[in-house]
Design an enzyme around this catalytic site. Structure first.
Site, PDB file in Angstrom:
ATOM      1  N   HIS A  64      36.538  57.819  51.608  1.00 56.55           N
ATOM      2  CA  HIS A  64      37.767  56.852  52.061  1.00 56.55           C
ATOM      3  C   HIS A  64      39.288  56.002  50.526  1.00 56.55           C
ATOM      4  O   HIS A  64      40.073  56.560  50.767  1.00 56.55           O
ATOM      5  CB  HIS A  64      37.330  56.392  53.169  1.00 56.55           C
ATOM      6  CG  HIS A  64      38.946  55.511  53.713  1.00 56.55           C
ATOM      7  ND1 HIS A  64      39.349  55.904  54.434  1.00 56.55           N
ATOM      8  CD2 HIS A  64      38.555  53.610  52.844  1.00 56.55           C
ATOM      9  CE1 HIS A  64      40.936  54.817  54.457  1.00 56.55           C
ATOM     10  NE2 HIS A  64      40.367  53.827  53.662  1.00 56.55           N
ATOM     11  N   ASP A 120      65.655  69.388  35.192  1.00 58.49           N
ATOM     12  CA  ASP A 120      64.572  69.405  35.197  1.00 58.49           C
ATOM     13  C   ASP A 120      63.710  68.566  34.853  1.00 58.49           C
ATOM     14  O   ASP A 120      63.908  67.523  33.712  1.00 58.49           O
ATOM     15  CB  ASP A 120      63.973  71.157  35.037  1.00 58.49           C
ATOM     16  CG  ASP A 120      63.035  71.247  36.623  1.00 58.49           C
ATOM     17  OD1 ASP A 120      62.015  70.072  35.771  1.00 58.49           O
ATOM     18  OD2 ASP A 120      62.818  72.512  36.711  1.00 58.49           O
ATOM     19  N   TRP A 168      34.210  52.705  45.893  1.00 56.91           N
ATOM     20  CA  TRP A 168      35.196  53.459  45.154  1.00 56.91           C
ATOM     21  C   TRP A 168      35.085  52.804  44.069  1.00 56.91           C
ATOM     22  O   TRP A 168      35.370  53.348  42.597  1.00 56.91           O
ATOM     23  CB  TRP A 168      36.467  53.814  45.424  1.00 56.91           C
ATOM     24  CG  TRP A 168      37.066  52.624  45.337  1.00 56.91           C
ATOM     25  CD1 TRP A 168      37.728  51.156  46.229  1.00 56.91           C
ATOM     26  CD2 TRP A 168      38.461  51.842  44.108  1.00 56.91           C
ATOM     27  NE1 TRP A 168      38.646  50.322  45.698  1.00 56.91           N
ATOM     28  CE2 TRP A 168      38.541  50.838  44.600  1.00 56.91           C
ATOM     29  CE3 TRP A 168      38.877  52.702  43.413  1.00 56.91           C
ATOM     30  CZ2 TRP A 168      39.757  50.259  44.239  1.00 56.91           C
ATOM     31  CZ3 TRP A 168      39.727  52.890  42.504  1.00 56.91           C
ATOM     32  CH2 TRP A 168      39.931  50.977  42.466  1.00 56.91           C
ATOM     33  N   SER A 178      45.629  64.827  35.989  1.00 56.82           N
ATOM     34  CA  SER A 178      46.845  64.898  36.343  1.00 56.82           C
ATOM     35  C   SER A 178      47.221  63.621  36.017  1.00 56.82           C
ATOM     36  O   SER A 178      48.271  64.032  35.803  1.00 56.82           O
ATOM     37  CB  SER A 178      45.851  65.513  37.803  1.00 56.82           C
ATOM     38  OG  SER A 178      47.262  65.585  38.333  1.00 56.82           O
ATOM     39  N   SER A 179      46.854  62.593  35.720  1.00 58.30           N
ATOM     40  CA  SER A 179      47.630  61.532  36.374  1.00 58.30           C
ATOM     41  C   SER A 179      48.415  61.055  34.812  1.00 58.30           C
ATOM     42  O   SER A 179      49.488  61.264  35.236  1.00 58.30           O
ATOM     43  CB  SER A 179      46.763  60.147  36.460  1.00 58.30           C
ATOM     44  OG  SER A 179      46.438  60.660  37.803  1.00 58.30           O
ATOM     45  N   HIS A 216      43.372  46.568  37.700  1.00 55.82           N
ATOM     46  CA  HIS A 216      43.729  46.183  38.274  1.00 55.82           C
ATOM     47  C   HIS A 216      44.641  46.342  37.606  1.00 55.82           C
ATOM     48  O   HIS A 216      45.771  46.984  38.462  1.00 55.82           O
ATOM     49  CB  HIS A 216      43.388  44.740  37.978  1.00 55.82           C
ATOM     50  CG  HIS A 216      44.812  43.831  38.858  1.00 55.82           C
ATOM     51  ND1 HIS A 216      44.364  43.527  39.653  1.00 55.82           N
ATOM     52  CD2 HIS A 216      46.131  43.138  38.452  1.00 55.82           C
ATOM     53  CE1 HIS A 216      45.466  42.489  40.422  1.00 55.82           C
ATOM     54  NE2 HIS A 216      46.219  42.530  39.416  1.00 55.82           N
ATOM     55  N   GLU A 225      45.880  49.702  37.518  1.00 56.17           N
ATOM     56  CA  GLU A 225      46.028  50.672  38.610  1.00 56.17           C
ATOM     57  C   GLU A 225      46.471  49.561  40.208  1.00 56.17           C
ATOM     58  O   GLU A 225      47.069  50.562  40.253  1.00 56.17           O
ATOM     59  CB  GLU A 225      44.144  50.688  39.024  1.00 56.17           C
ATOM     60  CG  GLU A 225      44.494  51.489  40.565  1.00 56.17           C
ATOM     61  CD  GLU A 225      44.968  52.880  40.252  1.00 56.17           C
ATOM     62  OE1 GLU A 225      45.647  53.853  39.354  1.00 56.17           O
ATOM     63  OE2 GLU A 225      44.878  54.119  41.175  1.00 56.17           O
ATOM     64  N   TYR A 277      49.082  47.871  40.113  1.00 55.41           N
ATOM     65  CA  TYR A 277      50.094  48.181  40.165  1.00 55.41           C
ATOM     66  C   TYR A 277      50.456  49.109  40.168  1.00 55.41           C
ATOM     67  O   TYR A 277      51.732  49.500  39.643  1.00 55.41           O
ATOM     68  CB  TYR A 277      50.561  46.782  38.590  1.00 55.41           C
ATOM     69  CG  TYR A 277      50.076  45.903  39.219  1.00 55.41           C
ATOM     70  CD1 TYR A 277      50.695  45.103  40.039  1.00 55.41           C
ATOM     71  CD2 TYR A 277      48.838  44.334  38.757  1.00 55.41           C
ATOM     72  CE1 TYR A 277      50.368  43.627  40.843  1.00 55.41           C
ATOM     73  CE2 TYR A 277      48.465  43.733  39.233  1.00 55.41           C
ATOM     74  CZ  TYR A 277      48.904  42.981  39.965  1.00 55.41           C
ATOM     75  OH  TYR A 277      49.140  41.975  40.604  1.00 55.41           O
ATOM     76  N   SER A 302      63.940  49.349  46.519  1.00 56.68           N
ATOM     77  CA  SER A 302      65.365  48.262  45.225  1.00 56.68           C
ATOM     78  C   SER A 302      66.413  49.178  45.805  1.00 56.68           C
ATOM     79  O   SER A 302      66.936  49.107  45.266  1.00 56.68           O
ATOM     80  CB  SER A 302      64.653  48.352  44.163  1.00 56.68           C
ATOM     81  OG  SER A 302      63.906  46.962  43.930  1.00 56.68           O
ATOM     82  N   HIS A 305      39.833  38.700  37.984  1.00 64.04           N
ATOM     83  CA  HIS A 305      39.757  37.933  39.313  1.00 64.04           C
ATOM     84  C   HIS A 305      39.384  38.176  40.339  1.00 64.04           C
ATOM     85  O   HIS A 305      38.431  37.900  41.206  1.00 64.04           O
ATOM     86  CB  HIS A 305      41.017  37.554  39.200  1.00 64.04           C
ATOM     87  CG  HIS A 305      42.303  38.873  40.216  1.00 64.04           C
ATOM     88  ND1 HIS A 305      43.593  38.480  38.999  1.00 64.04           N
ATOM     89  CD2 HIS A 305      42.013  40.214  40.144  1.00 64.04           C
ATOM     90  CE1 HIS A 305      44.083  40.036  40.093  1.00 64.04           C
ATOM     91  NE2 HIS A 305      43.000  40.781  40.217  1.00 64.04           N
ATOM     92  N   HIS A 306      38.706  40.248  39.483  1.00 66.94           N
ATOM     93  CA  HIS A 306      37.891  40.829  40.132  1.00 66.94           C
ATOM     94  C   HIS A 306      35.987  40.115  40.540  1.00 66.94           C
ATOM     95  O   HIS A 306      35.557  40.764  41.387  1.00 66.94           O
ATOM     96  CB  HIS A 306      37.695  42.406  40.256  1.00 66.94           C
ATOM     97  CG  HIS A 306      40.017  42.793  40.782  1.00 66.94           C
ATOM     98  ND1 HIS A 306      39.956  42.864  41.758  1.00 66.94           N
ATOM     99  CD2 HIS A 306      40.550  42.903  39.668  1.00 66.94           C
ATOM    100  CE1 HIS A 306      41.065  43.703  41.884  1.00 66.94           C
ATOM    101  NE2 HIS A 306      41.301  43.141  40.532  1.00 66.94           N
ATOM    102  N   THR A 321      56.784  38.237  40.997  1.00 68.35           N
ATOM    103  CA  THR A 321      56.485  39.020  42.417  1.00 68.35           C
ATOM    104  C   THR A 321      57.562  38.793  43.282  1.00 68.35           C
ATOM    105  O   THR A 321      58.056  38.816  44.169  1.00 68.35           O
ATOM    106  CB  THR A 321      55.282  39.423  42.406  1.00 68.35           C
ATOM    107  OG1 THR A 321      53.997  39.979  42.145  1.00 68.35           O
ATOM    108  CG2 THR A 321      55.422  40.604  43.920  1.00 68.35           C
ATOM    109  N   LYS A 362      60.898  39.128  42.807  1.00 68.43           N
ATOM    110  CA  LYS A 362      61.300  40.575  42.930  1.00 68.43           C
ATOM    111  C   LYS A 362      62.151  40.151  44.522  1.00 68.43           C
ATOM    112  O   LYS A 362      62.736  40.647  45.197  1.00 68.43           O
ATOM    113  CB  LYS A 362      60.499  41.503  42.752  1.00 68.43           C
ATOM    114  CG  LYS A 362      60.453  42.093  42.252  1.00 68.43           C
ATOM    115  CD  LYS A 362      58.871  43.093  41.856  1.00 68.43           C
ATOM    116  CE  LYS A 362      59.776  44.203  40.854  1.00 68.43           C
ATOM    117  NZ  LYS A 362      60.883  44.632  40.625  1.00 68.43           N
ATOM    118  N   ARG A 373      31.766  42.662  53.617  1.00 70.99           N
ATOM    119  CA  ARG A 373      32.829  44.186  53.930  1.00 70.99           C
ATOM    120  C   ARG A 373      31.697  45.168  52.898  1.00 70.99           C
ATOM    121  O   ARG A 373      30.420  44.830  53.200  1.00 70.99           O
ATOM    122  CB  ARG A 373      34.101  43.962  52.651  1.00 70.99           C
ATOM    123  CG  ARG A 373      33.530  44.314  51.251  1.00 70.99           C
ATOM    124  CD  ARG A 373      34.405  44.719  50.134  1.00 70.99           C
ATOM    125  NE  ARG A 373      34.745  45.571  50.314  1.00 70.99           N
ATOM    126  CZ  ARG A 373      35.708  45.706  49.133  1.00 70.99           C
ATOM    127  NH1 ARG A 373      36.358  44.893  48.168  1.00 70.99           N
ATOM    128  NH2 ARG A 373      36.370  47.385  48.685  1.00 70.99           N
TER     129      ARG A 373
END
Lengths: 384, 532
Positions: free
Chosen positions: B82, B111, B147, B175-176, B259, B261, B263, B274, B308-309, B334, B337, B456
């Site tokens: 998931h 293009d 994951w 791909s990314s 991390h 990732e 963002y 925006s 921080h993770h 943040t 924004k 979790r």
């Protein structure tokens, strides 16, 4: 010294159920909304920090959303609002950069103080080595010759719904950790296999158990009681089934408990030596073996011995269980490196190893007829 | 802002005689940014439904205490796959799809700069996910280690299908990276004359910065999975203490990717919001320049907060303090924004079409997720929050009501431009309100069970969590069903049902994409527009 025979375990669990689980009413509420304050000075500080943060966040949210909803209500086109022209202001931008920055510093100072206090595990009165393994905890008191495994006590039938679930469903163990109140207790935390995390919410301790490394944490519990937690790091299939239960006793009671516990373990060691000389009958081996299998092996190899194909190998009809007995004793006693198979020689006594190996060689149609006695294990482990 | 000359319409006529080939070949061989954008978006939506179906399995099992539907090992596969599908299969490809459709139209380019690579970067994706999903049906099942695939659970203690997991992550990464290169090269080289850096729409800016993040961190992920592969199959010991490695090093490497990732999955969302808010406030975006600087600051800070993770892994106390302070700093840009969006709405002339509804929901709910993120940054309290449902609540607020709501807002905003027809507004409103209510029933109570102590990634839980989990599951089922309304709406839109729309579509919309005809012709801006 580290091995506890079955009979002693039975006595012990009776003893524990008398003291530890007499309290059958759970103090944990349904619909509990907030963090618990806990029973240590540190956990109270953590709770206060949590509330401080929460209140600051709510105030910020009310301000921002208030302005936003004011706009939504009063600056709508349907009320004839005409758009204003402004679209930048350096002053405003600086203000809403600097003000949040100041708020952050206000948050960071008390947080740093608490953090430094939490991480100072020096000068302990009692030290306990906590070792996680799939899927149980092992506790070893470094100042006394006391150590034991602590496993989930909830019955499989409660989990599958065949029996009603008890109050402490999934939060109960066969042998809880016992610590004294009002003393600095240091935990050295490590793991035998994957990463686990030892968590007791009431102490505000959550510390990862990393294989090959030792972390520490400390607590000083203010109130006697039973405190429950769980493993907090995904550690495989039964991650949800390895709770932590800690009983905090007054120091005098704790001293009494630890000396009783020491005597019990000494007796168990003597019993172990006595059993080495004895032969057990097949029935006895099989019935003991089944209990040990259910407690230690069934999580992976499954109660029916068929394992989980592709993950955990089957014992039913397996080559090792049917043929080479020496290899069978070797793998159960010493494990298999590079796999999830643990070394059980340090978890089970020789008579327990004998019983479970006998069981595996004779259950589920593995009719080898082989009997393994404690002295065979002794010969295999110490004779080589 | 610009003029689209008549030459553009002239070009349309010119191209009608070599229109795209019909049938499957059009989609297999296409190098057209609009077709590839559509492919990405449909692929992302199919993956969103697939990953969502897995979430339904998870919520069904957690509906009540006890094990009813799935075994713990399969439950772990569901949570793992998931997560992987939603991150790499739904959110990231959806943003790439939007970039494909919109970046050339917004900067006046004909293009993407590298159209053949564009085709390839899409068409390897379905294979990556086929490999990942097929591993679920193999003996021993698919990946079951979360994951985040922490070693040694993903090495010594995982099944053989780990090799397939590694291979599929490699393909997703390739791909990314190709998608990101394409975005960067396009924006650097193909802006229309007069489209200076500080005139670029914010969606383009946020995607440019995101693309640099992708190029910086996807190779780190590739390194992490490769080390997992060699540790498991080739006897190396990167993450095994017995051979001189360190399992915590895995987490440092993973989160150095992980991390930024996070963002990668939210910066394009900031860009979308925006674009939308000024349109329906009929007022220019407040603080355009500060938005650009804030995005860049967030991207830079994202490289120095990864640990921080990992507060509970046993870091030195001063490392913990550094990562706490650095993480708290992120809330400053943040916040800027969010304040800018509110200031844009302030004294505007607001109307509440469906894209605006999603954008407003985004601002409120993303801010809630951001504030719980600020709480999580405080190390001593994080010891209590870490690996509980409080974290699950936090990242679903920023990813579902954040990233995914922004994608839905974007689809509703630009869909009429893509199809030339207004979507079914009644269905869209049903979709919005059902999603809004159910998503909060689903994720808000997770804060409570998390604070009360529910870890979790567990298939079964203590009785005290039972009542809230029932509500959470009901919210989950309702949110899942609400997305079928979206599916119906999209099918209807793709069959070109509905009222024709004007070129501008929305009254307050500004930008190059609103000056070309609706539906957007197959080829646009073959002659660059002139930006005044």
């Amino acid at each position: 010294m580290k091995k506890i025979s079955l009979s002693v375990m039975a006595v012990l669990s009776a003893f524990q159920s008398g003291s530890a689980f007499a309290e059958s009413v759970s103090d944990l509420d349904q619909y509990q909304l907030n963090m618990r304050k806990g029973v240590t000075d540190i956990s109270a500080e953590v709770y206060d920090l949590h509330m401080l943060m929460f209140i600051i966040c709510v105030v910020i949210a009310v301000g921002v959303f208030g302005a936003m909803f004011y706009s939504i209500l009063f600056h709508r086109k349907s009320r004839g609002a005409k758009p204003a022209n402004f679209h930048e202001s350096v002053k405003v931008e600086i203000a809403w950069t600097v003000i949040p920055f100041v708020i952050l510093i206000v948050m960071a100072i008390p947080a740093a103080k608490t953090l430094i206090a939490m991480e100072d595990a020096s000068e302990p009165d009692v030290t306990v080595l906590v070792t996680g393994s799939q899927w149980k905890w092992h506790y070893k008191y470094m100042d006394n010759d006391v150590e034991f495994y602590s496993r989930l006590a909830t019955q499989a039938d409660e989990i599958s719904g065949k029996l009603d679930k008890g109050v402490n469903y999934l939060l109960e163990v066969d042998q809880p950790l016992v610590i004294p109140t009002d003393k600095r207790v240091r935990f050295l935390i490590t793991s035998d296999d994957v990463i686990h995390s030892w968590w007791v919410p009431d102490f505000a301790i959550k510390q990862d158990a990393n294989p090959g490394f030792i972390n520490d944490a400390w607590t000083k519990v203010n109130e006697p009681g039973i405190y429950r937690g769980q493993c907090a790091e995904l550690c495989g299939k039964d991650h949800g089934f390895m709770p932590v239960v800690v009983i905090a006793k007054e120091p005098a009671e704790y001293d009494k408990w630890i000396s009783e516990r020491q005597a019990v373990q000494e007796k168990a060691a003597a019993e172990e030596q006595r059993l080495l000389a004895m032969n057990m009958s097949k029935d006895e081996l099989m019935s003991n073996g089944q209990k040990i299998y259910t407690a230690n092996c069934a999580a992976c190899h499954m109660p029916n011995g068929e394992g989980l194909p592709g993950v955990f190998p089957a014992l039913k009809g397996s080559d090792i269980a049917l043929n080479d007995m020496a290899a069978h004793i070797e793998i159960v006693a010493n494990g298999k490196s590079g796999t999830a198979m643990a070394a059980f020689a340090k978890q089970l006594s020789m008579s327990e190893l004998a019983a479970v190996i006998t069981f595996e060689r004779n259950a589920w149609g593995n009719d080898t007829g082989d009997l393994v006695q404690a002295k065979d294990i002794n010969a295999a482990l110490n004779g080589q | 802002m610009s003029t689209v000359t008549e030459t553009l319409h002239h070009d349309d006529d010119h191209h009608e005689h070599h229109a795209p080939p019909a049938g499957i070949k059009r989609w297999l061989y296409t190098t057209n940014h609009k077709d590839i954008g559509t492919l990405y978006l449909w692929f992302a939506f199919i993956m969103f439904l697939t990953g969502g179906a897995m979430a339904m399995v998870i919520r069904a099992e957690l509906f009540q205490p006890g094990l009813q539907i799935v075994e713990p090992h399969f439950f772990n596969q569901m949570t793992t796959v998931h997560g992987l599908i939603m991150v790499f299969g739904a959110v990231m490809p959806a943003f790439t799809g939007l970039a494909n459709w919109l970046v050339p139209m917004m900067i006046g380019a004909p293009d993407m700069a590298l159209p053949r690579m564009n085709n390839w970067s899409f068409w390897i994706l379905p294979f990556a996910f086929l490999i990942l999903l097929s591993s679920l049906f193999m003996e021993g099942g698919g990946p079951a280690f979360g994951w985040t695939f922490y070693a040694p659970l993903s090495t010594t203690y995982s099944g053989d299908s780990t090799a397939l997991f590694v291979f599929s992550v490699h393909i997703m990464g390739i791909s990314s990276i190709m998608g990101a290169i394409n975005v960067i090269v396009t924006i650097f080289n193909m802006r229309a004359p007069g489209m200076t850096w500080m005139k670029m729409p914010l969606f383009v800016w946020t995607w440019l910065i995101t693309a640099f993040l992708l190029i910086a961190v996807m190779p780190v992920l590739a390194g992490a999975v490769t080390m997992v592969l060699t540790d498991k199959f080739f006897g190396t010991s990167f993450f095994d203490a017995a051979g001189g490695g360190d399992p915590v090093m895995f987490q440092h490497i993973f989160w150095f990717f992980g991390h930024p990732e996070v963002y990668i999955m939210i910066l394009p969302a900031f860009g979308i919001i925006s674009q939308i808010v000024p349109t329906f406030a009929r007022k220019r975006l407040f603080g355009y320049a500060s938005m650009v600087y804030a995005t860049a600051s967030i991207a830079l800070l994202s490289f120095i907060v990864w640990a921080h993770h990992m507060f509970t892994t046993g870091m030195p106390v001063f490392a913990e303090m550094f990562f706490m302070l650095a993480t708290m700093l992120i809330s400053v840009p943040t916040g800027v924004k969010v304040f800018n969006w509110v200031a844009t709405m302030w004294r505007g002339s607001l109307s509440f079409e469906v894209p605006m509804l999603f954008a407003l929901a985004f601002i409120v709910l993303f801010t809630i997720g951001g504030l719980s993120g600020l709480m999580l940054a405080i190390t001593p309290v994080d010891f209590q929050y870490h690996d509980t449902y409080f974290v699950v609540a936090h990242f679903h607020y920023v990813l579902v009501t954040g990233a995914i709501f922004s994608i839905m807002a974007a689809v509703y905003y630009w869909l009429p431009k893509w199809t030339g027809k207004m979507f079914d507004i009644t269905l869209a409103k049903w979709h919005f309100w059902c999603s809004l209510v159910s998503v909060n029933v689903l994720f808000f109570p997770m804060h409570f069970v998390g604070l009360a102590g529910m870890p979790r990634r567990i298939p079964d839980y203590a009785l005290q969590f039972a009542d809230f989990n029932k509500w959470i599951s009901l919210g989950g089922f309702a949110f899942g069903l609400s997305q079928l309304i979206f599916l119906a709406l999209l099918i209807k839109a793709c069959r070109k049902k509905g009222e024709p729309v004007s070129d501008q579509v929305w009254e307050g919309a500004e930008g190059l994409e609103w000056e070309i005809p609706s539906p957007a012709p197959y080829h646009t801006f073959e002659t660059p527009p002139v930006i005044k």
